[in-house]
Design a protein around this motif. Structure first.
Motif, mmCIF file in Angstrom:
data_model
loop_
_atom_site.group_PDB
_atom_site.id
_atom_site.type_symbol
_atom_site.label_atom_id
_atom_site.label_comp_id
_atom_site.label_asym_id
_atom_site.label_seq_id
_atom_site.Cartn_x
_atom_site.Cartn_y
_atom_site.Cartn_z
ATOM 1 N N ASN B 373 0.833 -1.207 0.000
ATOM 2 C CA ASN B 373 0.000 0.000 0.000
ATOM 3 C C ASN B 373 0.861 1.249 0.000
ATOM 4 O OD1 ASN B 373 -2.572 -1.355 0.212
ATOM 5 N ND2 ASN B 373 -1.804 -1.976 2.254
ATOM 6 N N ILE B 374 1.688 1.315 -0.981
ATOM 7 C CA ILE B 374 2.675 2.379 -0.963
ATOM 8 C C ILE B 374 2.774 2.997 -2.348
ATOM 9 C CG2 ILE B 374 4.679 1.015 -1.597
ATOM 10 C CD1 ILE B 374 6.208 2.329 0.648
ATOM 11 N N ASP B 375 2.999 4.297 -2.352
ATOM 12 C CA ASP B 375 3.214 5.026 -3.590
ATOM 13 C C ASP B 375 4.549 4.563 -4.181
ATOM 14 O OD1 ASP B 375 2.549 6.875 -5.417
ATOM 15 O OD2 ASP B 375 2.785 8.623 -4.113
ATOM 16 N N ASP B 376 4.677 4.496 -5.498
ATOM 17 C CA ASP B 376 5.991 4.116 -6.012
ATOM 18 C C ASP B 376 6.888 5.310 -6.311
ATOM 19 O OD1 ASP B 376 4.750 4.917 -8.256
ATOM 20 O OD2 ASP B 376 5.419 3.247 -9.519
ATOM 21 N N LYS B 377 6.462 6.495 -5.877
ATOM 22 C CA LYS B 377 7.311 7.689 -5.988
ATOM 23 C C LYS B 377 7.926 7.989 -4.615
ATOM 24 C CE LYS B 377 5.393 8.923 -10.068
ATOM 25 N NZ LYS B 377 6.061 8.413 -11.267
ATOM 26 N N PHE B 378 9.201 8.299 -4.638
ATOM 27 C CA PHE B 378 9.895 8.609 -3.382
ATOM 28 C C PHE B 378 10.608 9.953 -3.499
ATOM 29 C CE2 PHE B 378 9.283 4.109 -3.317
ATOM 30 C CZ PHE B 378 9.222 3.747 -1.995
ATOM 31 N N ILE B 379 10.922 10.542 -2.356
ATOM 32 C CA ILE B 379 11.745 11.757 -2.352
ATOM 33 C C ILE B 379 12.959 11.504 -1.458
ATOM 34 C CG2 ILE B 379 11.867 14.174 -1.582
ATOM 35 C CD1 ILE B 379 8.878 14.388 -2.303
ATOM 36 N N ILE B 380 14.121 11.928 -1.961
ATOM 37 C CA ILE B 380 15.316 11.893 -1.114
ATOM 38 C C ILE B 380 15.645 13.338 -0.783
ATOM 39 C CG2 ILE B 380 17.770 11.288 -0.971
ATOM 40 C CD1 ILE B 380 17.083 9.420 -3.465
ATOM 41 N N ARG B 381 15.776 13.639 0.481
ATOM 42 C CA ARG B 381 16.165 14.999 0.842
ATOM 43 C C ARG B 381 16.962 14.966 2.132
ATOM 44 N NH1 ARG B 381 13.382 16.230 5.366
ATOM 45 N NH2 ARG B 381 11.113 16.008 5.503
ATOM 46 N N ARG B 382 17.647 16.071 2.440
ATOM 47 C CA ARG B 382 18.267 16.203 3.752
ATOM 48 C C ARG B 382 17.178 16.234 4.807
ATOM 49 N NH1 ARG B 382 23.402 19.545 2.878
ATOM 50 N NH2 ARG B 382 24.576 18.048 1.640
ATOM 51 N N TRP B 383 17.450 15.751 5.990
ATOM 52 C CA TRP B 383 16.472 15.867 7.082
ATOM 53 C C TRP B 383 16.339 17.333 7.446
ATOM 54 C CZ3 TRP B 383 17.405 17.661 12.124
ATOM 55 C CH2 TRP B 383 18.754 17.948 12.401
ATOM 56 N N GLN B 384 15.186 17.706 7.970
ATOM 57 C CA GLN B 384 14.911 19.092 8.317
ATOM 58 C C GLN B 384 14.641 19.230 9.798
ATOM 59 O OE1 GLN B 384 11.589 19.988 5.866
ATOM 60 N NE2 GLN B 384 12.840 20.466 4.073
ATOM 61 N N TYR B 385 14.929 20.392 10.267
ATOM 62 C CA TYR B 385 14.640 20.693 11.659
ATOM 63 C C TYR B 385 13.170 20.408 11.920
ATOM 64 C CZ TYR B 385 15.228 22.859 16.128
ATOM 65 O OH TYR B 385 15.310 23.054 17.473
ATOM 66 N N GLY B 386 12.890 19.606 12.926
ATOM 67 C CA GLY B 386 11.500 19.284 13.238
ATOM 68 C C GLY B 386 11.095 17.905 12.728
ATOM 69 N N ASP B 387 11.872 17.326 11.801
ATOM 70 C CA ASP B 387 11.553 15.983 11.286
ATOM 71 C C ASP B 387 11.486 14.975 12.430
ATOM 72 O OD1 ASP B 387 11.347 16.527 8.621
ATOM 73 O OD2 ASP B 387 13.315 15.731 8.043
ATOM 74 N N ARG B 388 10.481 14.119 12.366
ATOM 75 C CA ARG B 388 10.381 13.013 13.319
ATOM 76 C C ARG B 388 10.135 11.727 12.556
ATOM 77 N NH1 ARG B 388 8.880 13.355 18.612
ATOM 78 N NH2 ARG B 388 9.368 15.395 19.508
ATOM 79 N N PHE B 389 10.491 10.598 13.156
ATOM 80 C CA PHE B 389 10.147 9.322 12.530
ATOM 81 C C PHE B 389 9.938 8.271 13.623
ATOM 82 C CE2 PHE B 389 14.045 6.464 12.278
ATOM 83 C CZ PHE B 389 14.775 7.174 13.219
ATOM 84 N N TYR B 390 9.540 7.063 13.170
ATOM 85 C CA TYR B 390 9.304 5.961 14.110
ATOM 86 C C TYR B 390 10.453 4.979 13.957
ATOM 87 C CZ TYR B 390 4.483 7.689 14.425
ATOM 88 O OH TYR B 390 3.382 8.452 14.649
ATOM 89 N N PRO B 391 11.513 5.113 14.755
ATOM 90 C CA PRO B 391 12.667 4.235 14.554
ATOM 91 C C PRO B 391 12.250 2.762 14.697
ATOM 92 C CG PRO B 391 13.157 5.978 16.140
ATOM 93 C CD PRO B 391 11.690 5.993 15.916
ATOM 94 N N LEU B 392 12.684 1.964 13.779
ATOM 95 C CA LEU B 392 12.362 0.528 13.803
ATOM 96 C C LEU B 392 12.747 -0.054 15.159
ATOM 97 C CD1 LEU B 392 11.415 -1.847 11.948
ATOM 98 C CD2 LEU B 392 13.832 -2.346 11.583
ATOM 99 N N GLY B 393 11.808 -0.776 15.747
ATOM 100 C CA GLY B 393 12.102 -1.432 17.017
ATOM 101 C C GLY B 393 11.799 -0.555 18.217
#
Lengths: 453, 453
Positions: B373-393
């Motif tokens: 269930n995923i778009d096949d378009k991706f973006i590569i960019r530098r991380w930005q101030y404020g970026d958050r993610f869900y670290p695996l594990g």
């Protein structure tokens, strides 16, 4: 040119000017702006899911040209498949009858008719073709000629049922678009000559400012207008929170309770005073009016000031009374003093030192007052709206106006009635009634005699 | 000329600029305005019961002329029996060092020295000689170049310990007065050439406006300035009432709580956002910044915008995070898609369709994600101030910034770290950690392989 359309569409969306199923009546003069507006709305009517009609108001100011404008608009609407309405109004006679300028009369009649037609034919919105150049001119002109926040808030993109979808583009952008798409319009020659000040700004000042200081001044001012409008709105809200606590309006006279004012931020007081005056006396409030009123707040009781529009204000102990004053065209206040005789209304008024014993009489044109703790300078003037005194023999104060009514003074005479003042206190409603505060008592030593002959 | 003096005295009294026993330090350039101010204050020093001193700041911009100015001021003070101070500052080197314009540098140094001398010698007030022409220029220029309420509030007659007693008179009135009284002054030639925009307005625009639209535009704008300043003040107050409830600032990152905003009047939100940005990031906030931030409020979580001054804002569920982002001078975001290979930082990143079974490895430069269930378009960019993610594990989110710190990434490398995004969600802190949301589960059918070579 796609960019131009996108700019307008984005503006409409951002400002939420149009909703699905809106029935929009376009104000169509036949000039470039309204022709563009109509064309754009028609082009995107499916996208917006709207219905469009157009109203042309024939101002009958330019003879054959006016009829040609109307014909042009009718044909344009036919070609665009837009319902067309038109109405003829005699702007000139309206202007002469109600003493408005031609521009102002045109404006009043235009919005009146737009609303009338919208109501009659079920249009829920009216669209006018004001653009960002109009807005920049309005803001600058108001700032130059003197304005508060409202004046520099410019032309709102939305006000009630009125929307202005092309407020985000300049006159120049509109003209380029029309030229590119070969869209015809009518040139209104009156536009080029009628409003001297606006045209001067448009043709001589703005082009130089654009060239030398800011080429996108229209966008800049449109942004600022919105900031100013927001501020105006907030302050209006704030004033309205307080306005009913601070003042009462009887239908004729406005009372401002001074003990309520300290609860307000001092910066709010000028706006509050302005709103009160505007609301209750429908007057054009000047900065000077507000300065005078503000300074009156801290003055002693009895002081008064004349504001513009024949309104005057009187300071009493805890209240400021404001109302229309009777313009005194023939009688200017006269200074007098003990020993001097003054000619007034064909009679002579004199104030004399008087020896005891006094022969009190019933003559209303002769009175005696204590001279002990009194200034020997007096002022004779017409009574003013808001004047109060302590009628001899009565416990308490009365408005001079009410007193004169009770005395059955004819209204033509009433406004001419004179009063004698000492140190801002009413001593004598001349020839009618002495003030209780100036009654001879058994403690009185020296006496003045007041006499009207 | 009596009228001129009365106008100034009345202004001082009305605005309560001077109190008995004030010790006033006059900013004395030697030009007409400050020479007039000093003369007037000296003339009325007994009436006001004040002490006067004068400080001349030698900007060292005009060689011999600068030394002559200083000498002139010294002699003037001797003749008026006024305590004289002077100080030399190298405006040019300050301007070069701190990258301010010469005007701005002069202004900063001037007020700095005025305050320093006032403190040192016990002056409780500083008087500067701004006049109503300066004010009109400031207001008009700000409006033309883009301004909020603060910008068009002009020059305040009082700010802290600074007073401006001749703000009520025009440059022309000052010059006539000096001429009439045969008072000498120095002509500052730099004034005539240094500030291009202001001089253009002063010499070419204002004279025409005065002639054709409003001869007393200085008075008009001075009055309006006061109205605008009052409004600005009221709104600032209102914003400050809310500001602490609505937002938190950690020293680096600003959090705006979106659930608190509906309690505010919508007209206040732009001002609130502006104040928050200015206060916490000392940035010059543009109208565009506010528009971007306002639009972000209603966007979906994860959206972000770049503001001016290297500040960016990120929308999360109930909060907007604002902070400085690392300006990415070498790396612009790159779009990529499944099957494509992209060159980044000398390596190749590819995303491939992948057949089961997978051989999971410990290599951090190889990851597998579900393709279902995923778009096949991706973006590569530098991380930005404020970026958050869900670290695996890990159960929950983490700031990318914190994660990189924990991973002991050198700060020079940290800012270059790239992330892979899909539909605005961080998929992979490239080469370091996958996001929990993109973990292969036993429900996964199709698989993409992420690979950095």
């Amino acid at each position: 040119m796609k960019h131009f359309e996108q700019k307008v569409i984005r503006f409409i969306d951002e400002k939420n000017l149009i909703n699905k199923n809106d029935k929009i009546l376009v104000a169509l003069s036949g000039g470039p702006d309204s022709v563009l507006l109509l064309n754009l709305l028609v082009k995107y009517q499916k996208r917006f899911k709207i219905n469009i009609g157009a109203l042309h108001i024939n101002h009958r100011l330019r003879g054959v040209d006016s009829r040609e404008d109307e014909r042009f608009c009718r044909l344009l609407c036919e070609s665009l498949n837009v319902t067309f309405y038109s109405v003829r109004k005699n702007v000139k006679s309206y202007s002469q009858k109600y003493k408005y300028s031609l521009e102002e009369s045109g404006r009043i009649l235009r919005y009146y008719e737009l609303n009338r037609f919208a109501d009659k034919y079920g249009y829920n919105k009216i669209a006018t073709a004001h653009n960002s150049s109009d807005n920049a001119e309005t803001v600058l002109l108001n700032l130059i000629k003197g304005a508060g926040l409202r004046g520099i808030s410019g032309i709102p993109y939305k006000r009630g049922n009125i929307i202005r979808p092309v407020l985000c583009v300049t006159k120049k952008e509109i003209n380029s678009y029309l030229k590119f798409h070969k869209i015809n319009f009518r040139v209104d020659l009156t536009n080029l000559s009628s409003d001297y000040e606006r045209n001067f700004l448009r043709n001589e000042i703005l082009p130089v400012i654009k060239k030398r200081l800011n080429p996108s001044i229209e966008d800049t001012i449109l942004n600022s207008s919105e900031i100013f409008r927001n501020a105006d709105c907030l302050i209006e809200c704030k004033v309205n929170e307080f306005i009913d606590d601070v003042a009462d309006f009887s239908g004729k006279e406005l009372k401002i309770y001074l003990n309520k004012l300290p609860e307000l931020k001092p910066e709010l007081i000028p706006e509050l005073l302005k709103t009160l005056l505007k609301k209750n006396f429908q007057m054009q409030v000047t900065f000077d009016d507000i300065l005078k009123l503000k300074s009156l707040i801290n003055k002693e009781s009895g002081k008064n000031v004349n504001l513009s529009s024949n309104i005057s204000a009187l300071k009493e102990r805890n209240v400021i009374l404001i109302g229309p004053y009777i313009r005194d065209e023939n009688f200017q206040p006269v200074n007098t003093e003990v020993g001097k005789e003054v000619q007034i209304n064909g009679k002579k008024l004199c104030i004399e030192n008087c020896e005891r014993p006094i022969k009190f009489s019933n003559k209303k044109n002769e009175e005696y007052i204590p001279a002990d703790n009194i200034d020997d300078k007096f002022i004779i003037r017409r009574w003013q709206y808001g004047d109060r005194f302590y009628p001899l023999g009565l416990n308490g104060t009365k408005k001079v106006s009410d007193f004169l009514n009770e005395e059955k003074i004819a209204s033509s005479q009433k406004k001419k009635q004179l009063v004698l003042l000492n140190n801002d206190k009413i001593v004598w409603i001349i020839g009618l009634r002495l003030d209780e505060r100036f009654k001879i008592t058994n403690k009185t030593n020296r006496i003045f005699k007041l006499c009207l002959r």
